[in-house]
Motif scaffolding. Structure first.
Motif, PDB file in Angstrom:
ATOM      1  N   THR A 241      41.989 -28.924  -7.247  1.00 39.19           N
ATOM      2  CA  THR A 241      41.564 -29.850  -7.122  1.00 39.19           C
ATOM      3  C   THR A 241      40.289 -30.571  -6.675  1.00 39.19           C
ATOM      4  OG1 THR A 241      43.899 -30.207  -8.849  1.00 39.19           O
ATOM      5  CG2 THR A 241      42.189 -31.931  -8.186  1.00 39.19           C
ATOM      6  N   VAL A 242      40.901 -30.656  -5.091  1.00 38.31           N
ATOM      7  CA  VAL A 242      40.469 -31.180  -4.189  1.00 38.31           C
ATOM      8  C   VAL A 242      38.596 -30.450  -4.009  1.00 38.31           C
ATOM      9  CG1 VAL A 242      40.073 -31.445  -1.119  1.00 38.31           C
ATOM     10  CG2 VAL A 242      42.196 -32.256  -3.075  1.00 38.31           C
ATOM     11  N   ALA A 243      38.901 -28.695  -4.301  1.00 35.46           N
ATOM     12  CA  ALA A 243      37.880 -28.089  -4.453  1.00 35.46           C
ATOM     13  C   ALA A 243      36.495 -28.628  -5.099  1.00 35.46           C
ATOM     14  CB  ALA A 243      37.699 -26.456  -4.277  1.00 35.46           C
ATOM     15  N   HIS A 244      37.278 -28.673  -6.256  1.00 37.10           N
ATOM     16  CA  HIS A 244      36.651 -29.939  -7.865  1.00 37.10           C
ATOM     17  C   HIS A 244      35.665 -30.962  -7.733  1.00 37.10           C
ATOM     18  CE1 HIS A 244      36.576 -26.113 -10.705  1.00 37.10           C
ATOM     19  NE2 HIS A 244      38.054 -25.815 -10.144  1.00 37.10           N
ATOM     20  N   PHE A 245      36.569 -31.515  -7.364  1.00 38.02           N
ATOM     21  CA  PHE A 245      36.090 -32.662  -6.872  1.00 38.02           C
ATOM     22  C   PHE A 245      35.029 -33.183  -5.388  1.00 38.02           C
ATOM     23  CE2 PHE A 245      36.298 -36.650  -3.732  1.00 38.02           C
ATOM     24  CZ  PHE A 245      36.344 -37.711  -4.648  1.00 38.02           C
ATOM     25  N   ARG A 246      34.973 -32.071  -4.911  1.00 39.20           N
ATOM     26  CA  ARG A 246      34.188 -32.057  -3.833  1.00 39.20           C
ATOM     27  C   ARG A 246      32.950 -31.310  -4.534  1.00 39.20           C
ATOM     28  NH1 ARG A 246      29.886 -32.183  -1.252  1.00 39.20           N
ATOM     29  NH2 ARG A 246      29.816 -31.691   0.732  1.00 39.20           N
ATOM     30  N   ASP A 247      33.464 -29.927  -5.362  1.00 38.94           N
ATOM     31  CA  ASP A 247      31.906 -29.375  -6.097  1.00 38.94           C
ATOM     32  C   ASP A 247      31.439 -30.546  -7.422  1.00 38.94           C
ATOM     33  OD1 ASP A 247      30.761 -27.340  -5.961  1.00 38.94           O
ATOM     34  OD2 ASP A 247      31.554 -27.103  -8.308  1.00 38.94           O
ATOM     35  N   LEU A 248      31.686 -31.474  -7.850  1.00 38.16           N
ATOM     36  CA  LEU A 248      31.500 -32.649  -8.710  1.00 38.16           C
ATOM     37  C   LEU A 248      30.426 -33.436  -7.788  1.00 38.16           C
ATOM     38  CD1 LEU A 248      34.435 -32.979 -11.313  1.00 38.16           C
ATOM     39  CD2 LEU A 248      32.036 -31.865 -11.392  1.00 38.16           C
ATOM     40  N   ILE A 249      31.309 -33.920  -6.957  1.00 42.18           N
ATOM     41  CA  ILE A 249      30.336 -34.926  -6.065  1.00 42.18           C
ATOM     42  C   ILE A 249      29.151 -34.112  -5.055  1.00 42.18           C
ATOM     43  CG2 ILE A 249      30.062 -35.803  -3.531  1.00 42.18           C
ATOM     44  CD1 ILE A 249      31.980 -37.662  -5.322  1.00 42.18           C
ATOM     45  N   ASP A 250      29.196 -32.390  -5.124  1.00 43.62           N
ATOM     46  CA  ASP A 250      27.598 -32.129  -4.730  1.00 43.62           C
ATOM     47  C   ASP A 250      26.604 -32.239  -5.516  1.00 43.62           C
ATOM     48  OD1 ASP A 250      28.652 -32.022  -2.283  1.00 43.62           O
ATOM     49  OD2 ASP A 250      29.356 -29.511  -2.572  1.00 43.62           O
ATOM     50  N   ALA A 251      27.500 -32.036  -7.414  1.00 44.67           N
ATOM     51  CA  ALA A 251      26.676 -32.202  -8.773  1.00 44.67           C
ATOM     52  C   ALA A 251      25.497 -33.158  -9.088  1.00 44.67           C
ATOM     53  CB  ALA A 251      27.352 -31.751  -9.712  1.00 44.67           C
ATOM     54  N   GLU A 252      26.421 -34.864  -7.535  1.00 44.01           N
ATOM     55  CA  GLU A 252      25.542 -35.972  -7.810  1.00 44.01           C
ATOM     56  C   GLU A 252      26.047 -36.863  -8.778  1.00 44.01           C
ATOM     57  OE1 GLU A 252      23.663 -37.309  -5.801  1.00 44.01           O
ATOM     58  OE2 GLU A 252      22.961 -34.909  -4.866  1.00 44.01           O
ATOM     59  N   ILE A 253      27.494 -36.198  -9.425  1.00 42.52           N
ATOM     60  CA  ILE A 253      28.204 -37.011 -10.521  1.00 42.52           C
ATOM     61  C   ILE A 253      29.435 -38.022  -9.121  1.00 42.52           C
ATOM     62  CG2 ILE A 253      30.153 -37.695 -11.309  1.00 42.52           C
ATOM     63  CD1 ILE A 253      29.407 -34.128 -12.281  1.00 42.52           C
ATOM     64  N   GLY A 254      28.999 -39.801  -9.487  1.00 36.53           N
ATOM     65  CA  GLY A 254      29.811 -40.569  -8.892  1.00 36.53           C
ATOM     66  C   GLY A 254      31.213 -40.712  -8.446  1.00 36.53           C
ATOM     67  N   SER A 256      33.846 -42.680  -8.825  1.00 31.83           N
ATOM     68  CA  SER A 256      34.919 -42.651  -9.883  1.00 31.83           C
ATOM     69  C   SER A 256      34.978 -41.499 -11.135  1.00 31.83           C
ATOM     70  CB  SER A 256      34.410 -43.724  -9.701  1.00 31.83           C
ATOM     71  OG  SER A 256      33.594 -44.617 -10.751  1.00 31.83           O
ATOM     72  N   GLU A 257      33.634 -40.760 -11.628  1.00 30.69           N
ATOM     73  CA  GLU A 257      33.633 -39.921 -12.674  1.00 30.69           C
ATOM     74  C   GLU A 257      34.271 -38.756 -11.604  1.00 30.69           C
ATOM     75  OE1 GLU A 257      32.555 -39.461 -16.111  1.00 30.69           O
ATOM     76  OE2 GLU A 257      32.919 -40.728 -15.018  1.00 30.69           O
ATOM     77  N   ALA A 258      33.636 -38.396 -10.412  1.00 31.31           N
ATOM     78  CA  ALA A 258      34.392 -37.171  -9.935  1.00 31.31           C
ATOM     79  C   ALA A 258      35.901 -37.231 -10.099  1.00 31.31           C
ATOM     80  CB  ALA A 258      33.702 -36.775  -8.312  1.00 31.31           C
ATOM     81  N   VAL A 259      36.791 -38.501  -9.517  1.00 33.10           N
ATOM     82  CA  VAL A 259      38.064 -38.006  -9.658  1.00 33.10           C
ATOM     83  C   VAL A 259      38.467 -37.910 -11.372  1.00 33.10           C
ATOM     84  CG1 VAL A 259      40.256 -39.719  -9.587  1.00 33.10           C
ATOM     85  CG2 VAL A 259      37.692 -39.854  -7.613  1.00 33.10           C
ATOM     86  N   ARG A 260      37.953 -38.232 -12.524  1.00 32.39           N
ATOM     87  CA  ARG A 260      37.811 -38.794 -13.356  1.00 32.39           C
ATOM     88  C   ARG A 260      38.213 -37.113 -14.125  1.00 32.39           C
ATOM     89  NH1 ARG A 260      36.681 -38.566 -18.768  1.00 32.39           N
ATOM     90  NH2 ARG A 260      34.071 -39.042 -17.992  1.00 32.39           N
ATOM     91  N   MET A 261      36.700 -36.106 -13.484  1.00 30.32           N
ATOM     92  CA  MET A 261      36.721 -35.146 -14.723  1.00 30.32           C
ATOM     93  C   MET A 261      36.793 -34.017 -13.097  1.00 30.32           C
ATOM     94  SD  MET A 261      32.910 -36.026 -15.286  1.00 30.32           S
ATOM     95  CE  MET A 261      32.329 -33.984 -15.954  1.00 30.32           C
ATOM     96  N   ALA A 262      37.830 -33.942 -12.461  1.00 27.11           N
ATOM     97  CA  ALA A 262      37.985 -32.843 -11.626  1.00 27.11           C
ATOM     98  C   ALA A 262      39.318 -32.362 -12.171  1.00 27.11           C
ATOM     99  CB  ALA A 262      38.456 -33.710 -10.146  1.00 27.11           C
ATOM    100  N   ILE A 263      40.410 -32.723 -12.737  1.00 27.87           N
ATOM    101  CA  ILE A 263      41.187 -31.674 -13.002  1.00 27.87           C
ATOM    102  C   ILE A 263      40.798 -30.914 -14.552  1.00 27.87           C
ATOM    103  CG2 ILE A 263      43.932 -32.547 -14.575  1.00 27.87           C
ATOM    104  CD1 ILE A 263      44.179 -34.583 -12.453  1.00 27.87           C
ATOM    105  N   PRO A 264      39.920 -32.266 -15.578  1.00 30.48           N
ATOM    106  CA  PRO A 264      39.761 -31.447 -16.532  1.00 30.48           C
ATOM    107  C   PRO A 264      39.094 -30.242 -15.731  1.00 30.48           C
ATOM    108  CG  PRO A 264      39.905 -34.009 -17.100  1.00 30.48           C
ATOM    109  CD  PRO A 264      40.097 -33.501 -15.371  1.00 30.48           C
ATOM    110  N   ALA A 265      37.721 -29.764 -14.951  1.00 25.37           N
ATOM    111  CA  ALA A 265      37.486 -28.728 -14.648  1.00 25.37           C
ATOM    112  C   ALA A 265      37.883 -27.841 -14.039  1.00 25.37           C
ATOM    113  CB  ALA A 265      36.597 -29.639 -13.208  1.00 25.37           C
ATOM    114  N   LEU A 266      39.297 -28.324 -13.746  1.00 30.59           N
ATOM    115  CA  LEU A 266      39.981 -27.323 -12.840  1.00 30.59           C
ATOM    116  C   LEU A 266      41.057 -26.159 -13.868  1.00 30.59           C
ATOM    117  CD1 LEU A 266      42.910 -26.082 -10.554  1.00 30.59           C
ATOM    118  CD2 LEU A 266      43.824 -28.023 -10.852  1.00 30.59           C
ATOM    119  N   GLN A 267      41.128 -27.168 -15.390  1.00 34.08           N
ATOM    120  CA  GLN A 267      41.592 -26.549 -15.998  1.00 34.08           C
ATOM    121  C   GLN A 267      41.409 -25.467 -17.393  1.00 34.08           C
ATOM    122  OE1 GLN A 267      43.573 -30.003 -18.379  1.00 34.08           O
ATOM    123  NE2 GLN A 267      45.022 -30.492 -17.512  1.00 34.08           N
TER     124      GLN A 267
END
Length: 479
Positions: A241-254, A256-267
């Motif tokens: 989850t932490v790794a996906h969160f960091r991946d979303l941050i690198d994709a220029e996602i905000g 708060s949005e990265a926090v919300r999308m991290a678990i769905p991305a993991l799933q």
């Protein structure tokens, strides 16, 4: 021991010692001044007094003789009083012996009571040591253990290790979490600390719980397996989850949005990471999780409960040893005090009887001091008479009277006493009995101490079931 103090007071109450202090001091120069002999001699000599035909001592010489005789009489009275005191002391020898024997028996009984008191006081620590040892023995047999338990290094060290793990992971992740965070590096560090604390503490606790896999009981094994399974899931889910969160941050996602999308991305795709930093973050978190889990696994003994059983046994041994040392120390002090008092009483009685025998039969220093005192009286009298007569003769116009040629001497004082050998022997026998009673009491006290030390079972004896009750016969044979 109050009775020993009483014995000492009986022997010391008369305050009589065979020394010169029994006899009054004769200061010839002071008497010379007090009687004014030089002036008296000159005054009477100028008047040719006493008359040339006087054959008896005049009033001045009579005064001199009277003063010395008064001092001599005081000395003789003191001497007789001292002899009377020694006589009474000798008469009390039998009673003193009985008192000391009574004290000796009481000292032995009191010491034995103290020994029994400590044996009773040590019952608790002895029973606990035996029971905890048997508990550990049963625990080892139940789990087929022959090795010692792993020693727990303490909660302080465990806490420090936890803080180090959390701090190390947070420091490594802080920069990566700071990107995109409105609060910059401080916000990234706070986020990294939260994730690291959950990762480290969770892995550590689950590592401790997973030791149940080593237990012989099925329920504990199942509990340990569930803890291990939960750790695998938690560690994987958290770090991915932490790794996906960091991946979303690198994709220029905000943020708060990265926090919300991290678990769905993991799933949707657990390992679908596109950033090298995300893979690095996953590797760091997984490594820290594994190390924390292993630390938890090895914090206590791998077999749950073994460290606690071993610690209880160590505490029981320490308490038993503390009680043992305290008992031996107190009994040693009591032993030395009792022996010193008994020896002192023995010496007091023997010295008192010995001095009494010497005084009554003319072999002590008291009689020699008496002889010196009586000789001194004669010498001082002759000196004072000579002072007066010389002063008188030096100014006379008539011949000196015949009375000046007469030397005065006091009657001889007989100090000889018919020795009663049976009484002497009886007194010496009483003194020997006192010493024998004291020696017997001292031996009994030493025996009680030795038996007590032997009966205070050592830890290895207690652990094998050799309590004070079973050690007693062995101690008596040793005695």
């Amino acid at each position: 021991m109050q009775l020993i103090d009483k014995v000492k007071s009986v022997l010391k109450s008369d305050d009589v010692l065979p020394t010169l202090s029994v006899f009054p001091e004769i200061d010839q120069e002071k008497l010379r001044r007090d009687l004014d002999l030089d002036a008296q001699g000159e005054q009477r000599g100028k008047r040719n007094l006493p008359a040339a035909d006087t054959k008896l001592a005049d009033n001045v010489e009579a005064n001199i003789i009277s003063r010395i005789e008064a001092l001599r009489r005081t000395g003789l009275e003191n001497y007789e009083n001292s002899r009377q005191i020694y006589n009474e002391r000798l008469s009390r020898a039998g009673g003193l012996r009985k008192d000391v024997e009574f004290v000796a028996h009481n000292a032995s009984a009191d010491y034995l009571t103290a020994v029994r008191g400590w044996r009773a006081a040590m019952t608790g620590s002895t029973e606990r040591l035996y029971e905890t040892f048997q508990h550990r023995k049963d625990f080892r047999e139940r789990h087929s253990l022959k090795r010692p338990a792993k020693r727990f290094e303490g909660w302080l060290k465990l806490g420090l290790v936890t803080v180090i793990f959390v701090g190390a992971e947070a420091a490594l992740n802080a920069v990566m979490f700071s990107r995109g965070n409105e609060q910059g590096l401080a916000g990234g560090l706070l986020t990294a600390l939260i994730f690291s604390a959950v990762n480290v503490i969770g892995s550590l606790m689950l590592g401790i719980a997973a030791c149940g896999l080593n237990h012989s009981a099925s329920a504990r094994k199942l509990f340990g397996f569930l803890a291990f399974l939960i750790w695998v899931i938690l560690a994987a889910a958290l770090n991915l989850t932490v790794a996906h969160f960091r991946d979303l941050i690198d994709a220029e996602i905000g943020w708060s949005e990265a926090v919300r999308m991290a678990i769905p991305a993991l799933q949707s795709d657990p390992f679908g990471l596109t950033s090298m930093d995300s893979w690095f973050l996953l590797a760091i978190g997984s490594l820290i999780s594994i190390v924390a889990f292993l630390k938890g696994w090895n914090t206590f003994d791998p077999l749950p409960g073994y460290s606690r059983v071993e610690r209880d046994l160590q505490l029981a041994r320490a308490q038993h040893q503390e009680d043992f040392d305290e008992a031996v120390e107190e009994l040693t002090i009591k032993r030395e005090k009792a022996i010193d008092e008994l020896r002192d009483a023995d010496q007091q009685v023997r010295d008192g009887i010995s001095q009494a025998i010497d005084a009554l039969y003319g072999h002590s220093t008291l009689n020699s001091h008496l002889k010196s005192f009586l000789a001194q009286c004669d010498t001082k009298l002759a000196y004072l008479l000579a002072v007066y007569r010389d002063a008188n003769i030096s100014v006379r116009t008539e011949p000196k009277p015949p009375s000046f040629s007469i030397s005065h001497a006091f009657p001889t004082f007989e100090t000889a006493v018919i020795a009663d050998e049976s009484r002497r022997a009886a007194a010496e026998t009483e003194a020997d009995k006192v010493t024998a009673a004291v020696d017997a009491a001292v031996r009994e006290i030493f025996q009680s101490f030795r038996t007590a030390v032997e009966e205070f079972a050592l830890p290895e004896e207690v652990q094998q079931g050799q309590t004070t009750a079973s050690v007693g016969p062995r101690s008596e044979e040793a005695a």
